[in-house]
Write an enzyme that holds these catalytic residues in place. Structure first.
Site, PDB file in Angstrom:
ATOM      1  NE  ARG A 257      -1.012 -13.414  -3.367  1.00 41.57           N
ATOM      2  CZ  ARG A 257      -1.432 -13.485  -2.112  1.00 41.57           C
ATOM      3  NH1 ARG A 257      -0.606 -13.178  -1.122  1.00 41.57           N
ATOM      4  NH2 ARG A 257      -2.666 -13.843  -1.823  1.00 41.57           N
TER       5      ARG A 257
ATOM      6  CG  ASP B 222       3.014 -12.584  -1.721  1.00 38.32           C
ATOM      7  OD1 ASP B 222       2.481 -11.544  -1.313  1.00 38.32           O
ATOM      8  OD2 ASP B 222       2.785 -13.705  -1.222  1.00 38.32           O
TER       9      ASP B 222
ATOM     10  CE  LYS C 142       3.411  -8.225  -0.724  1.00 38.11           C
ATOM     11  NZ  LYS C 142       2.294  -9.013  -0.232  1.00 38.11           N
TER      12      LYS C 142
ATOM     13  CB  SER D 215     -15.194  -3.795  -7.642  1.00 40.40           C
ATOM     14  OG  SER D 215     -15.127  -4.992  -8.391  1.00 40.40           O
ATOM     15  NE  ARG D 216     -11.741  -5.845 -13.130  1.00 38.73           N
ATOM     16  CZ  ARG D 216     -11.024  -6.905 -13.481  1.00 38.73           C
ATOM     17  NH1 ARG D 216     -10.509  -6.978 -14.683  1.00 38.73           N
ATOM     18  NH2 ARG D 216     -10.822  -7.882 -12.622  1.00 38.73           N
TER      19      ARG D 216
ATOM     20  CE1 TYR E 248     -10.817  -1.956  -9.434  1.00 34.90           C
ATOM     21  CE2 TYR E 248      -9.517  -1.922 -11.447  1.00 34.90           C
ATOM     22  CZ  TYR E 248     -10.131  -2.628 -10.434  1.00 34.90           C
ATOM     23  OH  TYR E 248     -10.050  -3.985 -10.409  1.00 34.90           O
TER      24      TYR E 248
ATOM     25  CG  HIS F 295       0.492  -1.977  -8.220  1.00 33.94           C
ATOM     26  ND1 HIS F 295       1.307  -2.320  -7.161  1.00 33.94           N
ATOM     27  CD2 HIS F 295      -0.679  -2.627  -7.997  1.00 33.94           C
ATOM     28  CE1 HIS F 295       0.658  -3.139  -6.346  1.00 33.94           C
ATOM     29  NE2 HIS F 295      -0.540  -3.348  -6.839  1.00 33.94           N
TER      30      HIS F 295
ATOM     31  CB  ILE G 200      -4.601  -8.183   1.020  1.00 35.14           C
ATOM     32  CG1 ILE G 200      -3.717  -7.448   2.039  1.00 35.14           C
ATOM     33  CG2 ILE G 200      -4.672  -7.355  -0.256  1.00 35.14           C
ATOM     34  CD1 ILE G 200      -3.126  -8.320   3.071  1.00 35.14           C
ATOM     35  CB  ALA G 201      -9.088  -4.995   0.152  1.00 39.90           C
TER      36      ALA G 201
END
Lengths: 361, 361
Positions: free
Chosen positions: A173, A186, A101, A37-38, A62, A83, A16-17
């Site tokens: 998800r 979701d 979300k 990112s890791r 992060y 989150h 989604i990024a």
């Protein structure tokens, strides 16, 4: 001239990024200044593939993004289970927070995040992009129109999607340790938000889950639904969300004098044109051989994607805070919290055998 | 040549009988041979205003129609509270019975009616007209299409209508002594039938009414809804029916591979063309900036109204029985009974505080 763009850092390389990065690059008041990112390798590839500006920094964690003084705000598309940790640290580091979300696994976690944002005086907003499409504002006008809509009586919202096998096996998800709310967090997030939006964010009094959600073998919800009740003039709403049915994203809002329908409310079929269908004061024609008027299509054309409108709105709010002209806008955290409260009530109703669960702010 | 048309007698001068009379006059295998009302004057005016044939007889009672040897079948649009009495007498007098919906106040009454029909060997059918529109058959084909629809996962059906003040004060459908099921019996009948139709008439295992139906001052339901559950792969359905919202008649059926929507399923906006919208195997396009394919509109054109197709089908069944070629078709009484069972379960769930109620055939 000083840089007035809001400088975003992005936590993680979620799919989604890619879309939201594109939206940032299309937004005159936004720039991307960092991604972490890791895996440094993944972050580097993501920045390159998504046409980040040369100036954007790439980090292998992060935390490094949150320590960067050239980052004003972070976009957090991490798995929901992360989150709480990262949104809180971001707020503590005085970064404004645009959070994907579902915002949290439950309202307790969200309250911790919101408290951290409030303590630091940073803006919080969830990334519910369809809220920012001008079509949404047009439909809201209709909802408030005494002549064309009247009193809202019920809202019915659906979001079903049938992802591919890879998603159903590997996506965050469907993983209990990553997004344990599954389809409810979701797809359900959007439908619940739609119901609250149509009700001007008045919380329902009770939420009653439909019997027998479907779970995957790890116990993550793949489909569920509920009825919502306001204990006022019989007003009700229903939602149904699923990872097991072909794509359908519907809102039907029924008023005493009119109604409207939208069939692609989350992501318009066409990025540049969003339609909805409305009708008012319908009568049967003679002998009830038909009805008149029939619903009309309303088309709303946009130049920039809804995700760009979202980050631009977020940027404006952040800009106001940064300039000392405004305090963080309370509207967005309140709406997020109400959405999460309803999700929590659905979970509670499911756990207690599909009985009505009270919703208290 | 002998008269082969099925000769209808009509009981009462209900408004809906005007539309169904018109349908009979448009049907080559049907004729209207009598009408009876408690008021001979009303019956005479009705026959004249609705262009009954010269040969049609006019009676000042329902009983006289049933005693007329020139009547093969009766159409019964009387208030629901009178169905038990008059449908049973009609069957006993060997008249085939086309009964308006809701067919009875509860399944016990309906069983008495159906037993009378069976004992006399007459055909029974309820007057759910949209079942006979060829669009309905097209949508059923889609429901059964493994590639374009897949497995049915959920159905959501709405029928709301906002009648005028006169209806809300005086119509039989808001009177506790005439149609005590109110909006549930009228509007709800169609939505429940739609759900059963989509499920190939498999009854749900449980029905759970939504909290807080709206009643008028006489205790008649003006709006209500329920969720239905099959206890099989999480399959669910919802319906909502109301006399308090502007006209909306929707079915949304969601399958694993496709879905369809229809927005005028009970009475098409246009008597000659019925549309529905279907899509299958939808995918997000790159970056999920939209989806593809988008739903297509399917238009079904008809020459004769759905009510005429209904009476013609009924006429064919009656003709078979009259000729001794066939026994009365069991399909229609079974479907009526299942619809009534679900209505009864909704009433039971409301009465018991909105808990799940089992549905047993």
């Amino acid at each position: 001239m000083a840089e007035t763009r809001i400088r975003f850092g992005i936590l993680g390389c979620a799919n989604i990024a890619r879309k939201v990065s594109r939206a940032m690059l299309l937004s005159p008041n936004i720039t991307i200044s960092a991604i972490g990112s890791r895996s440094l390798e993944k972050a580097t590839a993501f920045a390159s593939e998504n046409h980040f500006p040369e100036s954007a920094k790439v980090y292998g964690s992060y935390g490094a993004v949150l320590d960067d003084p050239d980052v004003d705000a972070v976009y957090v598309p991490l798995p929901t289970s992360l989150h709480l940790q990262w949104a809180v640290v971001a707020a503590q580091k005085k970064k404004h927070v645009l959070l994907e979300k579902p915002v949290a696994l439950n309202v307790g976690e969200l309250d911790t995040i919101l408290a951290a944002c409030e303590a630091s005086g940073v803006q919080f907003m969830d990334a519910t992009m369809w809220m920012h499409h001008p079509r949404t504002a047009e439909m809201k006008k209709l909802l408030l129109d005494e002549q064309r809509f009247g009193q809202l009586k019920s809202v019915h919202s659906l979001y079903t999607v049938a992802p591919d096998d890879d998603f159903m096996k590997n996506d965050i998800r469907v993983k209990p340790d990553l997004d344990s709310l599954g389809a409810l967090g979701d797809a359900g997030w959007y439908t619940i938000r739609a119901i609250l939006w149509a009700n001007d964010y008045e919380l329902p009094k009770t939420v009653t889950a439909f019997a027998d959600p479907v779970y995957n073998e790890s116990g993550v919800i793949l489909s569920c639904g509920a009825s919502l009740n306001w204990k006022k003039d019989g007003k009700v709403a229903t939602f149904y969300c699923s990872f097991l049915s072909n794509l359908c994203t519907d809102i039907v809002a029924l008023g005493s004098k009119g109604n409207f329908r939208v069939h692609d409310f989350i992501i318009p079929y066409n990025e540049k044109v969003g339609s909805f269908y409305a009708v008012a004061n319908t009568k049967w024609i003679e002998l009830a051989l038909g009805s008149d008027p029939v619903p009309s299509e309303f088309k709303i054309t946009i130049d920039v994607p809804q995700e760009a409108l979202m980050v631009q709105e977020f940027g404006r709010l952040v800009e106001g805070v940064r300039n000392g002209e405004a305090k963080p806008d309370k509207k967005w955290p309140v709406i997020s919290r109400k959405t999460q409260l309803v999700i929590d009530a659905v979970v509670a109703s499911i756990k207690s055998g599909f009985v009505p669960v009270e919703v208290i702010y």
